[in-house]
Design a protein around this motif. Structure first.
Motif, PDB file in Angstrom:
ATOM      1  N   ILE A   1       0.834  -1.196   0.000  1.00  0.00           N
ATOM      2  CA  ILE A   1       0.000   0.000   0.000  1.00  0.00           C
ATOM      3  C   ILE A   1       0.868   1.246   0.000  1.00  0.00           C
ATOM      4  O   ILE A   1       0.562   2.227  -0.678  1.00  0.00           O
ATOM      5  CB  ILE A   1      -0.928  -0.029   1.224  1.00  0.00           C
ATOM      6  CG1 ILE A   1      -1.760  -1.296   1.141  1.00  0.00           C
ATOM      7  CG2 ILE A   1      -1.734   1.229   1.333  1.00  0.00           C
ATOM      8  CD1 ILE A   1      -3.164  -1.183   1.502  1.00  0.00           C
TER       9      ILE A   1
ATOM     10  N   LEU B   1       2.035   1.787  -3.465  1.00  0.00           N
ATOM     11  CA  LEU B   1       0.952   2.340  -4.274  1.00  0.00           C
ATOM     12  C   LEU B   1       0.787   3.827  -3.994  1.00  0.00           C
ATOM     13  O   LEU B   1       0.580   4.637  -4.903  1.00  0.00           O
ATOM     14  CB  LEU B   1      -0.357   1.623  -3.967  1.00  0.00           C
ATOM     15  CG  LEU B   1      -0.784   0.518  -4.916  1.00  0.00           C
ATOM     16  CD1 LEU B   1      -2.084  -0.086  -4.430  1.00  0.00           C
ATOM     17  CD2 LEU B   1      -0.957   1.032  -6.327  1.00  0.00           C
ATOM     18  N   ALA B   2       0.882   4.185  -2.723  1.00  0.00           N
ATOM     19  CA  ALA B   2       0.734   5.586  -2.358  1.00  0.00           C
ATOM     20  C   ALA B   2       1.827   6.422  -3.022  1.00  0.00           C
ATOM     21  O   ALA B   2       1.561   7.503  -3.552  1.00  0.00           O
ATOM     22  CB  ALA B   2       0.778   5.756  -0.851  1.00  0.00           C
TER      23      ALA B   2
ATOM     24  N   PRO C   1       0.420   6.716  15.347  1.00  0.00           N
ATOM     25  CA  PRO C   1      -0.907   6.945  14.773  1.00  0.00           C
ATOM     26  C   PRO C   1      -0.962   8.203  13.926  1.00  0.00           C
ATOM     27  O   PRO C   1      -1.668   8.254  12.924  1.00  0.00           O
ATOM     28  CB  PRO C   1      -1.825   7.054  15.985  1.00  0.00           C
ATOM     29  CG  PRO C   1      -0.947   7.186  17.154  1.00  0.00           C
ATOM     30  CD  PRO C   1       0.367   6.632  16.811  1.00  0.00           C
ATOM     31  N   MET C   2      -0.167   9.206  14.284  1.00  0.00           N
ATOM     32  CA  MET C   2      -0.181  10.418  13.464  1.00  0.00           C
ATOM     33  C   MET C   2       0.356  10.132  12.079  1.00  0.00           C
ATOM     34  O   MET C   2      -0.108  10.701  11.089  1.00  0.00           O
ATOM     35  CB  MET C   2       0.659  11.515  14.147  1.00  0.00           C
ATOM     36  CG  MET C   2      -0.125  12.790  14.311  1.00  0.00           C
ATOM     37  SD  MET C   2       0.808  14.227  14.794  1.00  0.00           S
ATOM     38  CE  MET C   2       1.698  13.689  16.209  1.00  0.00           C
TER      39      MET C   2
ATOM     40  N   ASP D   1      -0.008   7.380  10.491  1.00  0.00           N
ATOM     41  CA  ASP D   1      -1.110   6.754   9.769  1.00  0.00           C
ATOM     42  C   ASP D   1      -2.074   7.800   9.253  1.00  0.00           C
ATOM     43  O   ASP D   1      -2.518   7.756   8.101  1.00  0.00           O
ATOM     44  CB  ASP D   1      -1.874   5.781  10.681  1.00  0.00           C
ATOM     45  CG  ASP D   1      -1.140   4.465  10.840  1.00  0.00           C
ATOM     46  OD1 ASP D   1      -1.436   3.728  11.787  1.00  0.00           O
ATOM     47  OD2 ASP D   1      -0.272   4.179   9.990  1.00  0.00           O
ATOM     48  N   VAL D   2      -2.422   8.744  10.104  1.00  0.00           N
ATOM     49  CA  VAL D   2      -3.391   9.759   9.707  1.00  0.00           C
ATOM     50  C   VAL D   2      -2.833  10.603   8.566  1.00  0.00           C
ATOM     51  O   VAL D   2      -3.508  10.848   7.563  1.00  0.00           O
ATOM     52  CB  VAL D   2      -3.757  10.668  10.897  1.00  0.00           C
ATOM     53  CG1 VAL D   2      -4.644  11.807  10.437  1.00  0.00           C
ATOM     54  CG2 VAL D   2      -4.470   9.873  11.973  1.00  0.00           C
TER      55      VAL D   2
ATOM     56  N   PHE E   1      -0.445   9.870   6.463  1.00  0.00           N
ATOM     57  CA  PHE E   1      -0.322   9.029   5.269  1.00  0.00           C
ATOM     58  C   PHE E   1      -1.665   8.951   4.548  1.00  0.00           C
ATOM     59  O   PHE E   1      -1.771   9.236   3.351  1.00  0.00           O
ATOM     60  CB  PHE E   1       0.149   7.645   5.718  1.00  0.00           C
ATOM     61  CG  PHE E   1       0.213   6.626   4.625  1.00  0.00           C
ATOM     62  CD1 PHE E   1      -0.748   5.624   4.530  1.00  0.00           C
ATOM     63  CD2 PHE E   1       1.228   6.648   3.696  1.00  0.00           C
ATOM     64  CE1 PHE E   1      -0.696   4.676   3.529  1.00  0.00           C
ATOM     65  CE2 PHE E   1       1.285   5.695   2.690  1.00  0.00           C
ATOM     66  CZ  PHE E   1       0.327   4.717   2.607  1.00  0.00           C
ATOM     67  N   GLY E   2      -2.702   8.576   5.302  1.00  0.00           N
ATOM     68  CA  GLY E   2      -4.018   8.440   4.690  1.00  0.00           C
ATOM     69  C   GLY E   2      -4.534   9.765   4.169  1.00  0.00           C
ATOM     70  O   GLY E   2      -5.075   9.841   3.066  1.00  0.00           O
ATOM     71  N   ALA E   3      -4.334  10.821   4.959  1.00  0.00           N
ATOM     72  CA  ALA E   3      -4.841  12.129   4.549  1.00  0.00           C
ATOM     73  C   ALA E   3      -4.150  12.607   3.274  1.00  0.00           C
ATOM     74  O   ALA E   3      -4.785  13.207   2.402  1.00  0.00           O
ATOM     75  CB  ALA E   3      -4.641  13.144   5.669  1.00  0.00           C
TER      76      ALA E   3
ATOM     77  N   ILE F   1      -2.941  10.737   0.859  1.00  0.00           N
ATOM     78  CA  ILE F   1      -3.500   9.989  -0.269  1.00  0.00           C
ATOM     79  C   ILE F   1      -4.841  10.593  -0.669  1.00  0.00           C
ATOM     80  O   ILE F   1      -5.097  10.880  -1.842  1.00  0.00           O
ATOM     81  CB  ILE F   1      -3.693   8.509   0.097  1.00  0.00           C
ATOM     82  CG1 ILE F   1      -2.346   7.863   0.359  1.00  0.00           C
ATOM     83  CG2 ILE F   1      -4.418   7.780  -1.014  1.00  0.00           C
ATOM     84  CD1 ILE F   1      -2.464   6.442   0.823  1.00  0.00           C
ATOM     85  N   VAL F   2      -5.706  10.778   0.313  1.00  0.00           N
ATOM     86  CA  VAL F   2      -7.036  11.313   0.011  1.00  0.00           C
ATOM     87  C   VAL F   2      -6.920  12.701  -0.611  1.00  0.00           C
ATOM     88  O   VAL F   2      -7.551  12.998  -1.621  1.00  0.00           O
ATOM     89  CB  VAL F   2      -7.901  11.363   1.292  1.00  0.00           C
ATOM     90  CG1 VAL F   2      -9.198  12.077   1.019  1.00  0.00           C
ATOM     91  CG2 VAL F   2      -8.175   9.965   1.807  1.00  0.00           C
TER      92      VAL F   2
ATOM     93  N   MET G   1      -7.838   3.468  -3.815  1.00  0.00           N
ATOM     94  CA  MET G   1      -6.819   4.084  -2.965  1.00  0.00           C
ATOM     95  C   MET G   1      -7.434   5.083  -2.007  1.00  0.00           C
ATOM     96  O   MET G   1      -6.939   5.250  -0.893  1.00  0.00           O
ATOM     97  CB  MET G   1      -5.749   4.775  -3.812  1.00  0.00           C
ATOM     98  CG  MET G   1      -4.682   3.839  -4.294  1.00  0.00           C
ATOM     99  SD  MET G   1      -3.986   2.804  -3.004  1.00  0.00           S
ATOM    100  CE  MET G   1      -2.816   3.926  -2.260  1.00  0.00           C
ATOM    101  N   VAL G   2      -8.483   5.762  -2.398  1.00  0.00           N
ATOM    102  CA  VAL G   2      -9.103   6.729  -1.498  1.00  0.00           C
ATOM    103  C   VAL G   2      -9.684   6.006  -0.281  1.00  0.00           C
ATOM    104  O   VAL G   2      -9.526   6.448   0.856  1.00  0.00           O
ATOM    105  CB  VAL G   2     -10.175   7.561  -2.239  1.00  0.00           C
ATOM    106  CG1 VAL G   2     -11.493   7.568  -1.514  1.00  0.00           C
ATOM    107  CG2 VAL G   2      -9.704   8.972  -2.408  1.00  0.00           C
TER     108      VAL G   2
ATOM    109  N   GLY H   1      -6.818   5.028   1.865  1.00  0.00           N
ATOM    110  CA  GLY H   1      -6.354   6.194   2.601  1.00  0.00           C
ATOM    111  C   GLY H   1      -7.253   6.474   3.797  1.00  0.00           C
ATOM    112  O   GLY H   1      -6.778   6.731   4.907  1.00  0.00           O
TER     113      GLY H   1
ATOM    114  N   SER I   1      -6.642   4.202   6.671  1.00  0.00           N
ATOM    115  CA  SER I   1      -5.457   4.580   7.425  1.00  0.00           C
ATOM    116  C   SER I   1      -5.769   5.738   8.368  1.00  0.00           C
ATOM    117  O   SER I   1      -5.354   5.740   9.527  1.00  0.00           O
ATOM    118  CB  SER I   1      -4.347   4.969   6.444  1.00  0.00           C
ATOM    119  OG  SER I   1      -3.130   5.083   7.085  1.00  0.00           O
ATOM    120  N   VAL I   2      -6.515   6.707   7.871  1.00  0.00           N
ATOM    121  CA  VAL I   2      -6.884   7.854   8.701  1.00  0.00           C
ATOM    122  C   VAL I   2      -7.714   7.397   9.897  1.00  0.00           C
ATOM    123  O   VAL I   2      -7.457   7.795  11.039  1.00  0.00           O
ATOM    124  CB  VAL I   2      -7.679   8.889   7.874  1.00  0.00           C
ATOM    125  CG1 VAL I   2      -8.255   9.971   8.770  1.00  0.00           C
ATOM    126  CG2 VAL I   2      -6.788   9.523   6.818  1.00  0.00           C
TER     127      VAL I   2
ATOM    128  N   GLY J   1      -5.586   5.605  12.502  1.00  0.00           N
ATOM    129  CA  GLY J   1      -4.748   6.537  13.242  1.00  0.00           C
ATOM    130  C   GLY J   1      -5.545   7.330  14.261  1.00  0.00           C
ATOM    131  O   GLY J   1      -5.150   7.460  15.422  1.00  0.00           O
TER     132      GLY J   1
ATOM    133  N   MET K   1      -5.307   7.421  18.327  1.00  0.00           N
ATOM    134  CA  MET K   1      -5.007   8.642  19.069  1.00  0.00           C
ATOM    135  C   MET K   1      -6.052   8.881  20.162  1.00  0.00           C
ATOM    136  O   MET K   1      -5.730   9.350  21.252  1.00  0.00           O
ATOM    137  CB  MET K   1      -4.941   9.846  18.118  1.00  0.00           C
ATOM    138  CG  MET K   1      -3.752   9.761  17.190  1.00  0.00           C
ATOM    139  SD  MET K   1      -3.148  11.359  16.611  1.00  0.00           S
ATOM    140  CE  MET K   1      -4.370  11.826  15.441  1.00  0.00           C
TER     141      MET K   1
END
Lengths: 347, 266, 295
Positions: A257, A260-261, A308-309, A311-312, A314-316, A318-319, C97-98, C101, C104-105, C108, C112
């Motif tokens: 993943i 891919l990112a 965890p940050m 992760d956030v 990373f995901g943010a 991508i989005v 992918m969205v 993503g 993952s958010v 996380g 937290m």
């Protein structure tokens, strides 16, 4: 858009670096890359090596997913095949690195053929899910095939030896890693200005029309899987000599993943996009770490939130890229170049 | 360069379609269609919408598998061959919706047409081995001479196809098909959506393709002016059946054809 | 034989939970064409919502469950509006992918807020196990299964008998025709995501009562793929059959094969081996619809 670029032969027009300006920049980049290890500290060297290895893997993934349009959620598995293959040859059979790593690449390439076979019958989302299954199954094989992979404990890899010198520090292995990475970039650039590279893109854009024009679909897709997983295998093999121990934990779904990112944030279907994406997605977690450390005076608990940050963020990222800049950093770069091509005049 | 100029009296049937039938579910798209196309000729296929014209082209080029019947290229039965093999044998086509590869430049789109007749493997291309480099350069020269020059497209080489006007896109579509060095060229509505000037240019190109290269052309068209001017023979389809065949004049006066287009009242 | 029946029964129970999650997954795919990789994390969030309601607000279980469902439905609608809507019509990889993503958010943020440690629900169900002949089902398996079954039933009935349900089915069948009939497509998309999040939340609570809650709970979302591929990506009955089938397959494989293989993990890998086999033999699964190509 090249202004005032005048070529005098087809050979010159077909070249990779067509203008003196581009050739100049490439030379400068080369000099920078050579000087870097002498001025950078250990940690930066480690990062540079990490990015070099991941760049090769990401390029492979972009070839398959960005250029040929076959979504792959199992790229880390191919890295694992290459990594374990090279590690096995190096540790159990005392093979030198310049044999072990390419052998790992070839093994991964064969695995790519196996995973690509379903593309004869299935495409799109279904093929993506098949690659996901391949990843899960590969992870299980890495853990359970103990005679080949050493099971959970993995394999230890002796350092690479070049001209009697042991490449056991980040400084020493830097030159090897960057040279191999640069070679793979060159190979990819060559691919996409010739027959099969064009075929890959045609299969991505309009596969039915491509077939009617004479592109053999199945053979093209399998070839793409082969090239892509060879790249992954080479990256895995290099990784083995870089980290000097290979365990099943190194090649999880989350790595697939991450790759891919990198490819998406950098720009699907763009080689320089892959470079941008690899650097960006490797440096962002580092920047985050520095930020958290800097905040330690103000917010002592921040350290616990680092993982965890990540992760956030990373995901943010991508989005955010997918929503606002779907063609990635490469497109941002091109836009900037276009803007400055005519600056201070506008379009 | 294909077959070379062919004398008008050449009687060889480069394309033969025998009793071709195709249905989707219960709907018959083609009902026992027979067709013989003389080498070096231009044949038009006309008919109202839904008559089966594109289905016929799709069966010839290999996108559809007919339920019954055969397709013969120069006497060779190609009915069971996959589309890319037929392309390698010399069947080229253009598309109703153009179908260019948006991710590539015009030059690359056209070069792609030559895929089936090139020999370089991926590895030799990536490593820039001498024979691979030579083949790519030779391809570039051929494509420039035979296609870009011929279709007056030199200025479009490095443009992305998405930035082109519709008429120019259709020209690139034709260029790509010509890069295949075909024996048989299937054109699906080559002048659809074009203004008068673009139509004249395209018609001129099609004539040149047939006269100078000896390539057999089969085209689907709704523009009757183009059909009458270019085609030596015309085939009319309606509801999947061939209802008339002959010279453009004959077809124009055929009562069946008139009825198919205008309904019973005429 | 007893072992077989025991494994079978456990498999059916697990399968029921899988079926519940798969229904939400299929609903989203059917109406919007999106493969939702964040399903597992939505389950995890649902479980945490319920947990928070029970511990912080002292709500009884049933109320906590309803609150979790409501919160999840709201989250689903929000996600659809903010993230999925702008990506309407984009290529498959972008949409996949969205959702990755997003997962993952979510993971996380959950870590937290609630930290990574394992939580358990306070005791909820009566202690007595369910006895079916030679088979013993502990109460903490039987009750969640009953809840999952009830939820599936409600969803199924809702689809069948309410106007909204019919609108959703129509949109899933043929978006353009539904639009032409005056159905608000965007609202249907929104509802689909809310429903998916809601069913995931219930499933998450159910899983949480069995095995505890942590941000890692979402990993179970991966099991969805063998289920929906077997059943068919766009078939709700398929989700039920697929869920139960995979649940049974997992348990039988784990029970019989795990002792034979030293590394273990058979339970996790067998469904994926089955997935590959299905893709080669019958890619659209038992009940999925074939996709047709047009030139």
């Amino acid at each position: 858009m090249l202004i005032g670029n005048y070529q005098e032969s087809y050979r010159a027009d077909e070249a990779l670096l067509r203008t003196p300006a581009v050739r100049g920049w490439m030379a400068a980049l080369g000099v920078l890359a050579l000087v870097f290890p002498f001025v950078a500290g250990d940690y930066l060297l480690y990062l540079a090596n990490l990015m070099g290895v991941l760049c090769i893997a990401a390029l492979g993934l972009n070839i398959l997913t960005g250029f040929t349009g076959q979504i792959s959620l199992g790229h880390a598995a191919f890295m694992g095949v290459g990594g374990f293959g090279a590690a096995y040859l190096a540790s159990r059979l005392s093979a030198p690195f310049w044999l072990a790593v390419p052998a790992g690449g070839v093994m991964a390439c064969l695995a790519g053929v196996v995973v690509g076979v379903p593309s004869l019958r299935i495409k799109g989302l279904y093929l993506a899910i098949a690659t996901l299954a391949a990843q899960v199954i590969a992870e299980w094989v890495f853990v359970n095939w103990t005679s080949a992979t050493g099971g959970i404990r993995g394999l230890n890899v002796p350092p690479a030896r070049l001209f009697g010198l042991s490449l056991d520090t980040d400084f020493r292995i830097y030159f090897l890693v960057q040279a191999v990475a640069a070679a793979h970039v060159w190979l990819a650039a060559n691919l996409f200005r010739t027959r099969w590279g064009r075929a890959f893109i045609a299969v991505r854009d309009r596969d039915i029309a491509a077939e009617l024009i004479g592109v053999p679909l199945f053979r093209t897709k399998i070839l793409s899987f082969m090239v892509s997983s060879f790249y992954a295998g080479m990256a895995g093999g290099l990784w083995a000599f870089f980290v000097k121990v290979v365990t099943p934990e190194n090649f999880p779904l989350s790595l697939s993943i991450q790759l891919l990112a990198m490819v998406i944030v950098g720009g699907l279907g763009s080689i320089k996009g892959t470079l941008f994406g690899t650097v960006f997605m490797t440096l962002v977690p580092e920047a985050l770490k520095l930020g958290v450390e800097a905040l330690r005076g103000v917010w002592p608990d921040a350290q616990a939130y680092l993982f965890p940050m990540r992760d956030v963020v990373f995901g943010a990222l991508i989005v955010a890229f997918l929503v606002f800049e779907p063609h990635g950093l490469a497109e941002m770069w091109n836009r900037t170049k276009r803007f400055f091509a005519l600056w201070p005049f506008e379009k | 360069m294909g077959e070379g100029p062919v004398a008008a009296g050449d009687d060889r049937a480069i394309l033969a379609v025998e009793r071709l039938s195709l249905s989707f579910g219960g709907l018959a798209a083609l009902a026992s269609v027979d067709l013989r196309v003389r080498a070096g000729s231009i044949t038009g296929i006309i008919g109202p919408n839904g008559a089966g014209k594109t289905s016929l082209l799709n069966c010839i080029s290999g996108f559809y598998r007919p339920d019954h019947g055969r397709v013969l290229l120069d006497g060779e039965d190609v009915t069971r061959l996959p589309a890319d093999r037929r392309a390698a044998l010399g069947i080229a086509r253009t598309f109703q919706n153009v179908s260019l590869f948006e991710g590539m430049t015009v030059l690359d789109n056209v070069k792609l047409g030559a895929h089936a007749r090139l020999r370089s493997g991926a590895v030799s291309s990536m490593l820039r081995l001498p024979w691979a480099v030579r083949e790519e350069l030779r391809l570039r020269e051929e494509v420039e001479r035979e296609v870009f020059d011929f279709l007056e497209m030199e200025h479009l080489r490095r443009r992305t196809v998405g930035s082109l006007s519709y008429g120019l896109q259709k020209r690139v579509d034709l260029a790509r098909a010509l890069a295949m060095r075909p024996r048989l060229l299937l054109l699906d509505e080559p002048v659809a959506g074009m203004n008068e000037e673009e139509t004249e240019d395209m018609a001129r190109f099609i004539l040149d393709v047939q006269e100078e290269r000896g390539i057999t052309v089969v085209l689907i068209e709704h523009d009757m002016g183009v059909v009458m001017d270019l085609c030596q023979r015309v085939v009319a389809l309606s509801f999947g059946e061939k209802i008339a065949e002959g010279t453009p004049d004959q077809i124009q006066r055929d009562p069946e054809v008139v009825r198919a287009y205008l309904g019973e009242a005429a | 034989m007893d072992l077989f029946l025991q494994l079978l029964a456990s498999g059916v129970v697990t399968g029921g939970i899988y079926a519940l999650v798969a229904v939400g997954f299929v609903v989203v795919y059917k109406s919007t064409g999106v493969i939702n990789f964040a399903t597992g994390e939505l389950m995890m969030l649902g479980a945490f919502f319920a947990y928070t309601a029970m511990t912080a607000a002292r709500a009884p279980f049933a109320v906590a469950l309803l609150l979790a469902v409501a919160a999840a439905a709201g989250l689903g609608a929000l996600v659809e509006r903010v993230v999925l809507r702008p990506l309407l019509g984009q290529r498959a990889i972008s949409v996949i992918m969205v959702t990755i993503g997003l997962s993952s958010v979510f993971k996380g943020i959950a870590q937290m807020i609630w930290s990574g440690e394992y939580r358990s629900f306070p005791p909820i169900f009566p202690r007595a196990p369910l006895l079916l002949g030679p088979v013993v089902l502990p109460s903490r398996q039987a009750w969640p299964f009953a809840i999952a079954l009830l939820a599936i039933l409600l969803v199924g009935l809702g689809f069948r008998f309410t106007r909204t349900g019919t609108a959703m089915r129509a949109t899933a069948d043929d978006q353009q025709a539904a639009f032409a009939m005056g159905i608000d497509i965007r609202r249907v998309f929104s509802l689909s995501w809310s429903l998916a999040a809601a069913t995931a939340a219930i499933a998450g609570v159910v899983v949480g009562t069995i095995g505890g809650i942590s941000p890692q709970l979402g990993a179970i979302g991966l099991r969805m793929f063998p289920v929906v591929i077997l059943g068919g990506l766009d078939s709700i009955p398929g989700a039920l059959v697929g869920g139960v089938a995979i649940g049974i397959l997992e348990n039988l494989a784990g029970g019989y094969l795990d002792p034979l293989l030293p590394g273990g993990g058979v339970k996790e890998v067998v469904p994926f081996a089955a997935l590959v086999a299905i893709l080669m033999i019958r890619p659209y699964g038992l009940f999925g619809t074939r996709e047709v190509e047009r030139l």
